[in-house]
Design a protein around this motif. Sequence first.
Motif, mmCIF file in Angstrom:
data_model
loop_
_atom_site.group_PDB
_atom_site.id
_atom_site.type_symbol
_atom_site.label_atom_id
_atom_site.label_comp_id
_atom_site.label_asym_id
_atom_site.label_seq_id
_atom_site.Cartn_x
_atom_site.Cartn_y
_atom_site.Cartn_z
ATOM 1 N N MET A 73 0.817 -1.184 0.000
ATOM 2 C CA MET A 73 0.000 0.000 0.000
ATOM 3 C C MET A 73 0.872 1.263 0.000
ATOM 4 O O MET A 73 0.588 2.214 -0.719
ATOM 5 N N ILE A 74 1.945 1.259 0.783
ATOM 6 C CA ILE A 74 2.839 2.408 0.832
ATOM 7 C C ILE A 74 3.463 2.643 -0.536
ATOM 8 O O ILE A 74 3.598 3.785 -0.972
ATOM 9 N N ARG A 75 3.827 1.560 -1.218
ATOM 10 C CA ARG A 75 4.422 1.697 -2.556
ATOM 11 C C ARG A 75 3.478 2.430 -3.500
ATOM 12 O O ARG A 75 3.891 3.307 -4.248
ATOM 13 N N ASN A 76 2.189 2.069 -3.469
ATOM 14 C CA ASN A 76 1.219 2.692 -4.367
ATOM 15 C C ASN A 76 1.011 4.169 -4.038
ATOM 16 O O ASN A 76 0.905 5.001 -4.937
ATOM 17 N N ILE A 77 0.941 4.484 -2.756
ATOM 18 C CA ILE A 77 0.786 5.881 -2.334
ATOM 19 C C ILE A 77 2.010 6.674 -2.757
ATOM 20 O O ILE A 77 1.902 7.768 -3.318
ATOM 21 N N LEU A 78 3.167 6.119 -2.481
ATOM 22 C CA LEU A 78 4.412 6.793 -2.837
ATOM 23 C C LEU A 78 4.512 7.001 -4.340
ATOM 24 O O LEU A 78 4.864 8.092 -4.806
ATOM 25 N N LEU A 79 4.181 5.988 -5.103
ATOM 26 C CA LEU A 79 4.209 6.081 -6.558
ATOM 27 C C LEU A 79 3.308 7.222 -7.037
ATOM 28 O O LEU A 79 3.727 8.069 -7.832
ATOM 29 N N PRO A 122 20.956 9.918 -1.831
ATOM 30 C CA PRO A 122 20.125 9.730 -0.636
ATOM 31 C C PRO A 122 19.445 8.359 -0.657
ATOM 32 O O PRO A 122 18.848 7.966 -1.661
ATOM 33 N N ILE A 123 19.574 7.631 0.438
ATOM 34 C CA ILE A 123 18.893 6.348 0.600
ATOM 35 C C ILE A 123 18.046 6.458 1.857
ATOM 36 O O ILE A 123 18.559 6.711 2.949
ATOM 37 N N VAL A 124 16.736 6.294 1.681
ATOM 38 C CA VAL A 124 15.780 6.451 2.768
ATOM 39 C C VAL A 124 15.274 5.077 3.181
ATOM 40 O O VAL A 124 14.811 4.299 2.348
ATOM 41 N N MET A 125 15.394 4.780 4.478
ATOM 42 C CA MET A 125 14.928 3.499 5.023
ATOM 43 C C MET A 125 13.589 3.694 5.721
ATOM 44 O O MET A 125 13.444 4.601 6.544
ATOM 45 N N LEU A 126 12.628 2.841 5.396
ATOM 46 C CA LEU A 126 11.323 2.837 6.047
ATOM 47 C C LEU A 126 11.257 1.639 6.992
ATOM 48 O O LEU A 126 11.724 0.555 6.651
#
Length: 136
Positions: free
Chosen positions: A1-7, A66-70
Amino acid sequence: MIRNILLARLKDIDQDVFLANNGLEAVILASRMQASLVMLDVEMPELDGLLACAQIRQLPGYAGTPIVMLTLHDTEQAQNAASRAGATMFLVKPFSSAALMLALSRFLRIDNATLETIQVNAVRAGGGRVFRRLHS
């Protein structure tokens, strides 16, 4: 779900987005193209986000990317592990998409009007839980 929102949010501000289904695919994609920002979840199949981060950080051209970790884990141990892997920012889920976009806006090339909209939306949404800058 986060992937779709982020996309959806990134495409709304004219960003090109490439998605990987797991950590191994993320490393392979990064080796084939130069990304301006990488986002990884700590808990990914095939290769967890921490290992993927460390491997991507070693690829040519990724020393300053930049590499962002969730993650779901808001602990000092999780933050230290992300830092050791080479993450630039550590974000704790859940967070609003507005707060996420505000955090990411530090790394994205976006026009001033779009940045202002992101900032207003983040204020309206009440911000996010935890966003920590790990490295410059």
